[in-house]
Write a protein that holds these residues in place. Sequence first.
Motif, PDB file in Angstrom:
ATOM      1  N   ASN A 249     -20.808 -24.922 -27.941  1.00  0.00           N
ATOM      2  CA  ASN A 249     -21.602 -23.886 -28.361  1.00  0.00           C
ATOM      3  C   ASN A 249     -22.107 -24.015 -29.773  1.00  0.00           C
ATOM      4  N   LYS A 250     -23.231 -23.265 -30.088  1.00  0.00           N
ATOM      5  CA  LYS A 250     -23.768 -23.628 -31.469  1.00  0.00           C
ATOM      6  C   LYS A 250     -23.297 -22.405 -32.149  1.00  0.00           C
ATOM      7  N   VAL A 251     -22.422 -22.712 -33.193  1.00  0.00           N
ATOM      8  CA  VAL A 251     -21.838 -21.933 -33.996  1.00  0.00           C
ATOM      9  C   VAL A 251     -21.347 -22.463 -35.380  1.00  0.00           C
ATOM     10  N   PHE A 252     -21.385 -21.345 -36.369  1.00  0.00           N
ATOM     11  CA  PHE A 252     -21.118 -21.872 -37.819  1.00  0.00           C
ATOM     12  C   PHE A 252     -20.344 -20.331 -38.173  1.00  0.00           C
ATOM     13  N   GLU A 253     -19.100 -20.694 -38.691  1.00  0.00           N
ATOM     14  CA  GLU A 253     -18.411 -19.456 -39.250  1.00  0.00           C
ATOM     15  C   GLU A 253     -17.249 -20.136 -40.004  1.00  0.00           C
ATOM     16  N   GLY A 254     -16.700 -19.291 -41.031  1.00  0.00           N
ATOM     17  CA  GLY A 254     -15.533 -19.923 -41.712  1.00  0.00           C
ATOM     18  C   GLY A 254     -15.238 -18.747 -42.846  1.00  0.00           C
ATOM     19  N   GLU A 255     -14.038 -19.157 -43.406  1.00  0.00           N
ATOM     20  CA  GLU A 255     -13.790 -18.466 -44.648  1.00  0.00           C
ATOM     21  C   GLU A 255     -12.994 -19.130 -45.663  1.00  0.00           C
ATOM     22  N   TYR A 256     -13.087 -19.073 -46.756  1.00  0.00           N
ATOM     23  CA  TYR A 256     -12.200 -19.780 -47.536  1.00  0.00           C
ATOM     24  C   TYR A 256     -11.631 -18.845 -48.996  1.00  0.00           C
TER      25      TYR A 256
END
Length: 310
Positions: free
Chosen positions: A270-277
């Motif tokens: 899949n085409k995805v971009f997510e995250g947390e820091y």
Amino acid sequence: MLDILLDIVCVLLIILGILLFLVVVLAGIVLLTPIKYSSKGSYIEKFRCEFNISWLFKIIRFNGTFDENGLLWNIRLLFFKVFDQDDLKKYLEGMGETKVSEEKEQSEEIKETTEVTELTDEIKETQPEKTDEKPETPIDEKTDEKLTEIKEPEKKKNIFDKIKEKYDNILLKIKDIKIKIKRFYRNAKKIALKADELKEFLSREEVKKELRTIGKQFLKILKHIKPKVLKGRLLIGTGEPDKTGMLIGTMCIFYGLYGDDFNVTADFENKVFEGEYFLKGSFNILVFVLFIIRVLCQKNLVKYIINFRL
């Protein structure tokens, strides 16, 4: 009498000692008290970031948030807000208004001075000049009309005059271009000479040593200010397995920076971009002061920078 003088001297020395002690303590607090910073953010459909910088045991704080609505920040002293982005806007608007008012005042002063000069010129023109010659006989209205009729009408510009004007304008533009080319060539020549001079300067052994010492100190500063804690996760996918693999491979090069606590996972389908820091760290002003002192101790570099002129 001597005893009184000695007592006064002792009191003055004690006061000076106390003042010096207070100065040393204040300098130590300012230089050694760490500036702490922290930040957390996430990107799940929408991006949001929060950051906080504090100094002197959180007496002075700089807080802010950044999201799709823009940047919001404020400076606080203990629990009281001292300054924020609205105050900055008002201050900048006030500066703009003061500049505009100053320009208006200057323009009004210029107008007043021009009006005064025009009035003085008119008064001078109206006043008759004192001469020893006899006054001229007045001219009749009829003769005056005849004189106006005799006056030649203004010559209209023919085609040749217009062509000549255009030709002169073209010549002026060509001269202007020539001057600009000569100026550019002169500046380029100066830059080339300065580049050769800089190359020769950097090839010296003592200069190379000084640059190495500055580079080492700069790396120490980067190590000092880098986050002590860095945690997070990142889910990434381009929709194409080969490109996703290349991207993950390039990110593995920077593994030494983010470490084990930052998890990077790839989605090859899949085409995805997510995250947390989340990150936090600290640094003190003394390190920067020592770095500046080290830079100023490099005599050759400081001398070259002071004497450098483009």
